[in-house]
Design a protein around this motif. Sequence first.
Motif, PDB file in Angstrom:
ATOM      1  N   ALA A 156       0.824  -1.203   0.000  1.00  0.00           N
ATOM      2  CA  ALA A 156       0.000   0.000   0.000  1.00  0.00           C
ATOM      3  C   ALA A 156       0.861   1.256   0.000  1.00  0.00           C
ATOM      4  O   ALA A 156       0.521   2.262  -0.622  1.00  0.00           O
ATOM      5  N   ARG A 157       2.017   1.185   0.689  1.00  0.00           N
ATOM      6  CA  ARG A 157       2.922   2.337   0.721  1.00  0.00           C
ATOM      7  C   ARG A 157       3.771   2.411  -0.541  1.00  0.00           C
ATOM      8  O   ARG A 157       4.492   3.379  -0.740  1.00  0.00           O
ATOM      9  N   ALA A 158       3.722   1.358  -1.363  1.00  0.00           N
ATOM     10  CA  ALA A 158       4.565   1.302  -2.553  1.00  0.00           C
ATOM     11  C   ALA A 158       3.808   1.690  -3.815  1.00  0.00           C
ATOM     12  O   ALA A 158       4.282   1.460  -4.913  1.00  0.00           O
ATOM     13  N   ALA A 159       2.610   2.266  -3.676  1.00  0.00           N
ATOM     14  CA  ALA A 159       1.812   2.589  -4.852  1.00  0.00           C
ATOM     15  C   ALA A 159       2.436   3.688  -5.697  1.00  0.00           C
ATOM     16  O   ALA A 159       2.184   3.779  -6.878  1.00  0.00           O
ATOM     17  N   GLN A 160       3.250   4.545  -5.079  1.00  0.00           N
ATOM     18  CA  GLN A 160       3.887   5.593  -5.865  1.00  0.00           C
ATOM     19  C   GLN A 160       5.260   5.126  -6.338  1.00  0.00           C
ATOM     20  O   GLN A 160       5.893   4.270  -5.721  1.00  0.00           O
ATOM     21  N   PRO A 161       5.736   5.664  -7.460  1.00  0.00           N
ATOM     22  CA  PRO A 161       7.068   5.293  -7.954  1.00  0.00           C
ATOM     23  C   PRO A 161       8.164   5.667  -6.964  1.00  0.00           C
ATOM     24  O   PRO A 161       8.034   6.629  -6.207  1.00  0.00           O
ATOM     25  N   VAL A 162       9.255   4.930  -7.005  1.00  0.00           N
ATOM     26  CA  VAL A 162      10.310   5.090  -6.009  1.00  0.00           C
ATOM     27  C   VAL A 162      11.044   6.417  -6.155  1.00  0.00           C
ATOM     28  O   VAL A 162      11.709   6.859  -5.218  1.00  0.00           O
ATOM     29  N   TRP A 163      10.916   7.087  -7.298  1.00  0.00           N
ATOM     30  CA  TRP A 163      11.556   8.396  -7.445  1.00  0.00           C
ATOM     31  C   TRP A 163      10.688   9.514  -6.868  1.00  0.00           C
ATOM     32  O   TRP A 163      11.108  10.661  -6.831  1.00  0.00           O
ATOM     33  N   LEU A 164       9.495   9.177  -6.392  1.00  0.00           N
ATOM     34  CA  LEU A 164       8.626  10.171  -5.774  1.00  0.00           C
ATOM     35  C   LEU A 164       8.480   9.980  -4.266  1.00  0.00           C
ATOM     36  O   LEU A 164       8.040  10.893  -3.570  1.00  0.00           O
ATOM     37  N   GLY A 165       8.826   8.811  -3.771  1.00  0.00           N
ATOM     38  CA  GLY A 165       8.701   8.572  -2.334  1.00  0.00           C
ATOM     39  C   GLY A 165       9.352   7.257  -1.950  1.00  0.00           C
ATOM     40  O   GLY A 165       9.544   6.366  -2.782  1.00  0.00           O
ATOM     41  N   PRO A 166       9.712   7.109  -0.660  1.00  0.00           N
ATOM     42  CA  PRO A 166      10.326   5.860  -0.197  1.00  0.00           C
ATOM     43  C   PRO A 166       9.369   4.681  -0.362  1.00  0.00           C
ATOM     44  O   PRO A 166       8.156   4.823  -0.208  1.00  0.00           O
ATOM     45  N   VAL A 167       9.928   3.536  -0.697  1.00  0.00           N
ATOM     46  CA  VAL A 167       9.154   2.305  -0.880  1.00  0.00           C
ATOM     47  C   VAL A 167       9.709   1.249   0.062  1.00  0.00           C
ATOM     48  O   VAL A 167      10.922   1.020   0.105  1.00  0.00           O
ATOM     49  N   ALA A 168       8.838   0.614   0.820  1.00  0.00           N
ATOM     50  CA  ALA A 168       9.262  -0.383   1.793  1.00  0.00           C
ATOM     51  C   ALA A 168       9.799  -1.634   1.095  1.00  0.00           C
ATOM     52  O   ALA A 168       9.383  -1.957  -0.021  1.00  0.00           O
ATOM     53  N   PRO A 169      10.716  -2.369   1.725  1.00  0.00           N
ATOM     54  CA  PRO A 169      11.221  -3.608   1.134  1.00  0.00           C
ATOM     55  C   PRO A 169      10.185  -4.717   1.219  1.00  0.00           C
ATOM     56  O   PRO A 169       9.224  -4.640   1.991  1.00  0.00           O
ATOM     57  N   HIS A 170      10.381  -5.750   0.424  1.00  0.00           N
ATOM     58  CA  HIS A 170       9.600  -6.962   0.630  1.00  0.00           C
ATOM     59  C   HIS A 170       9.913  -7.504   2.024  1.00  0.00           C
ATOM     60  O   HIS A 170      11.053  -7.404   2.508  1.00  0.00           O
ATOM     61  N   GLN A 171       8.913  -8.076   2.646  1.00  0.00           N
ATOM     62  CA  GLN A 171       9.103  -8.634   3.979  1.00  0.00           C
ATOM     63  C   GLN A 171      10.204  -9.693   4.005  1.00  0.00           C
ATOM     64  O   GLN A 171      10.913  -9.854   4.997  1.00  0.00           O
ATOM     65  N   GLN A 172      10.389 -10.387   2.894  1.00  0.00           N
ATOM     66  CA  GLN A 172      11.399 -11.441   2.831  1.00  0.00           C
ATOM     67  C   GLN A 172      12.816 -10.899   2.662  1.00  0.00           C
ATOM     68  O   GLN A 172      13.778 -11.656   2.731  1.00  0.00           O
ATOM     69  N   ASN A 173      12.960  -9.609   2.402  1.00  0.00           N
ATOM     70  CA  ASN A 173      14.275  -9.003   2.160  1.00  0.00           C
ATOM     71  C   ASN A 173      14.404  -7.723   2.983  1.00  0.00           C
ATOM     72  O   ASN A 173      14.580  -6.634   2.446  1.00  0.00           O
ATOM     73  N   PRO A 174      14.336  -7.830   4.320  1.00  0.00           N
ATOM     74  CA  PRO A 174      14.278  -6.623   5.158  1.00  0.00           C
ATOM     75  C   PRO A 174      15.537  -5.781   5.140  1.00  0.00           C
ATOM     76  O   PRO A 174      15.498  -4.604   5.498  1.00  0.00           O
ATOM     77  N   THR A 175      16.677  -6.346   4.718  1.00  0.00           N
ATOM     78  CA  THR A 175      17.935  -5.588   4.710  1.00  0.00           C
ATOM     79  C   THR A 175      18.197  -4.925   3.364  1.00  0.00           C
ATOM     80  O   THR A 175      19.283  -4.376   3.158  1.00  0.00           O
ATOM     81  N   ASN A 176      17.234  -4.953   2.461  1.00  0.00           N
ATOM     82  CA  ASN A 176      17.424  -4.383   1.125  1.00  0.00           C
ATOM     83  C   ASN A 176      17.870  -2.923   1.229  1.00  0.00           C
ATOM     84  O   ASN A 176      17.104  -2.056   1.647  1.00  0.00           O
ATOM     85  N   PRO A 177      19.110  -2.593   0.823  1.00  0.00           N
ATOM     86  CA  PRO A 177      19.601  -1.215   0.970  1.00  0.00           C
ATOM     87  C   PRO A 177      18.988  -0.244  -0.022  1.00  0.00           C
ATOM     88  O   PRO A 177      19.156   0.971   0.114  1.00  0.00           O
ATOM     89  N   LEU A 178      18.278  -0.748  -1.028  1.00  0.00           N
ATOM     90  CA  LEU A 178      17.673   0.116  -2.034  1.00  0.00           C
ATOM     91  C   LEU A 178      16.269   0.560  -1.640  1.00  0.00           C
ATOM     92  O   LEU A 178      15.710   1.467  -2.264  1.00  0.00           O
ATOM     93  N   ALA A 179      15.700  -0.072  -0.624  1.00  0.00           N
ATOM     94  CA  ALA A 179      14.341   0.239  -0.197  1.00  0.00           C
ATOM     95  C   ALA A 179      14.361   1.270   0.929  1.00  0.00           C
ATOM     96  O   ALA A 179      15.394   1.554   1.527  1.00  0.00           O
ATOM     97  N   GLY A 180      13.184   1.837   1.198  1.00  0.00           N
ATOM     98  CA  GLY A 180      13.040   2.758   2.315  1.00  0.00           C
ATOM     99  C   GLY A 180      13.574   4.152   2.066  1.00  0.00           C
ATOM    100  O   GLY A 180      13.718   4.934   3.008  1.00  0.00           O
ATOM    101  N   ARG A 181      13.850   4.488   0.805  1.00  0.00           N
ATOM    102  CA  ARG A 181      14.392   5.812   0.486  1.00  0.00           C
ATOM    103  C   ARG A 181      14.020   6.178  -0.958  1.00  0.00           C
ATOM    104  O   ARG A 181      13.794   5.301  -1.809  1.00  0.00           O
ATOM    105  N   VAL A 182      13.957   7.470  -1.222  1.00  0.00           N
ATOM    106  CA  VAL A 182      13.772   7.951  -2.586  1.00  0.00           C
ATOM    107  C   VAL A 182      15.012   7.606  -3.407  1.00  0.00           C
ATOM    108  O   VAL A 182      16.138   7.659  -2.904  1.00  0.00           O
ATOM    109  N   TRP A 183      14.809   7.247  -4.666  1.00  0.00           N
ATOM    110  CA  TRP A 183      15.932   7.077  -5.588  1.00  0.00           C
ATOM    111  C   TRP A 183      16.122   8.395  -6.327  1.00  0.00           C
ATOM    112  O   TRP A 183      15.235   8.845  -7.064  1.00  0.00           O
ATOM    113  N   GLY A 184      17.277   9.018  -6.134  1.00  0.00           N
ATOM    114  CA  GLY A 184      17.529  10.301  -6.756  1.00  0.00           C
ATOM    115  C   GLY A 184      17.625  10.198  -8.270  1.00  0.00           C
ATOM    116  O   GLY A 184      18.186   9.241  -8.808  1.00  0.00           O
ATOM    117  N   ALA A 185      17.075  11.176  -8.964  1.00  0.00           N
ATOM    118  CA  ALA A 185      17.164  11.255 -10.424  1.00  0.00           C
ATOM    119  C   ALA A 185      18.030  12.456 -10.783  1.00  0.00           C
ATOM    120  O   ALA A 185      17.615  13.602 -10.602  1.00  0.00           O
TER     121      ALA A 185
END
Length: 410
Positions: free
Chosen positions: A58-87
């Motif tokens: 539900a928190r991942a409905a927006q693209p990752v360049w517009l807002g942070p997106v949570a990781p999959h529950q199975q990959n909680p250490t994903n360093p690419l999740a939880g933050r905006v991706w800068g363009a």
Amino acid sequence: MLPARLLARVLSSAALLAVPVAATHADAVVPDRDRVGAASSSYSPSSSSSSADGAARARAAQPVWLGPVAPHQQNPTNPLAGRVWGAYEGPQDQVWRPWTEATGATKAALATIAERPRTKWYGAFVPDTSIRSTVTDYVASSQDGDPEALVQMAVFRMVPWEGEACTRPTTPAEAASYRAWVSQLAAGIGEAHALVVMQPDGPFLLCAPDRKQKSELLTWATQTLSALPNTSVYIDAGAADWCENGTSQQSTSCAKILELSGIQYARGFALDSTHYTGPVENIDRGTEILQILAADGYGEKHFIVDTAKSGRPTMWPDIVPATKKDLKNNARTCTTRKMKRCVTPGIPPTPRPADPQWGLPAAQRRIAAQYVDGFVWFGRPWLFNQADPFVAQRALDMVRTTPWTATGPR
């Protein structure tokens, strides 16, 4: 308050965000022990709590360049999740000036590339004396005032590389320059949250007459960059259809590249930097590589897959060059949405590759949820020969024909 540039992207993307996301169902899945990680002491099945991952979707409905997106529950250490991706939007990028100078429908079309987070390639074309300041400027622009934003770059610095790597060794002067350059690159990255693709076109390492020397340099570079506090390194391992020059396409060859390049220090590996295969094939290839690395004692690793050019997945032998004079690196672009054996952008950048709207089969979703940190645009199909310069017609053809919007299929 959102940084001004990010706020502008939010407003300009409003129409895209109105596209409905495909209906979802619980995607808490357990990787198949027989396929991945069986020999890894760090392997442990994920729990099957669908509510937590449902909330994350539900928190991942927006693209990752517009807002942070949570990781999959199975990959909680994903360093690419939880933050905006800068363009990045500036003169280091070949798309930037044509986009800023365009108007009307052309500008809107080019924004589909220009406003997406993409990986910036750095190589020997940036001198040792200026790589630090160049990267510092790139990081500042990409983050746009948000120190938590993710920046992306590819280290394409080994000399010689590609075809020349198979015919001559690196000289002592080139080796010294390589170490100086990488050290300055690391200083430029500093504490930024960074994704680094290490040495695209990795299979050329296997043909090098001085493989041992290049291996030592690449391993040192991987260790140096991985030691930065917030940098995640993914070593290029080829593609679903490319593990070694010539005829060998075995996953053991892909794994060998990684083991020769310091995979013990890296977060994982990258697939499909310059080929055109799709996420399904690359997840299958990545699964086999994970098995080999685990069996060889490297524990649990993760990987990323390029989707910048996989809207029409095509194996290398089937690629059609743009003209009879071109190489396959300059593959023809799709001009209609039904056209095959052509290039158009694939799934948009995301740290949630197993979300249902991306359409992966169940088996690949299971693997992606735990082991794929993201679909990343580190390929550059809008550039001539995937290198330079930017070709506006290529970009416009691809934007019109991609099967994907920012949030799902067209």
